[in-house]
Design a protein around this motif. Sequence first.
Motif: not given
Length: 188
Positions: A40-45
Motif C-alpha cells: 500500500n503506497t499510501s497506508f497513511i498520508t
Amino acid sequence: AALSSDLPDFATAVQADLMVVDSLSDRVVLVNEFDGSIINTSFITDSTRFSPIVNAVSSGSNTVFISDQAANAVFEYSTSGTYLRTVVSAAANNVSNIRGIAVHNNRLYVTVAGGAYTNTVQSFRLDGTDQQTFISAKLDSPWDVYFRGNDVLVSNSGSDDIERFDLNGTYLNTLVSSTGVGGVNFPQ
C-alpha cells in the motif's frame, strides 16, 4: 519500521509486515517483509500535518503513532489512515525537534533534540499524559530509541555514537563509538 507481529489485528497484517516512513513524500507505506513488494503506497498520508515525519510505530492498541520532526508532535492514526489526535506536542509538552519513537510496556518513548527537554528521551502514557524524563544523560542530538530484551539503545547524531541504557534509563555504556569519519556518521 514495525513488524507485523507488533501490529495486532491490522486488517492487512496477513500481507503487510513493515511500515516504512517515506519522509520526502510525507507518507507511510506498507511493505511485504519477505519480498519487499509494496502493498500500500499510501497506508497513511496527511499533507496538512506531516512535515517531515520520522517514525511510525504500532501503539499496541490497533492504532499507529507517527513522529513529526518539524511539527514537533506525535500523531495517532487509525489503521485505515484516519487522523485521531495529537498525542504529544510542543505546546502541551514543551518539546521540540521530535524524532524517533517507541512503545514499550504501554508507554510511548520520544527522542527530543530541542525545547525545554533538549537531549532527552521523554516517556508518556499512551494517551500522552504522565510525561516523565526517561533518559537525560549521554545524549547529543538523539535520533531514535530502540528497546531490546534487556536494554535500550539511543542513536546520537551529534557524537555519532549509539548509547546503551538499562530498562530504567540508566546509562550502561557506548555500544557504537565513532568519530563520524570511516565509521558510523550521523546515526538515525
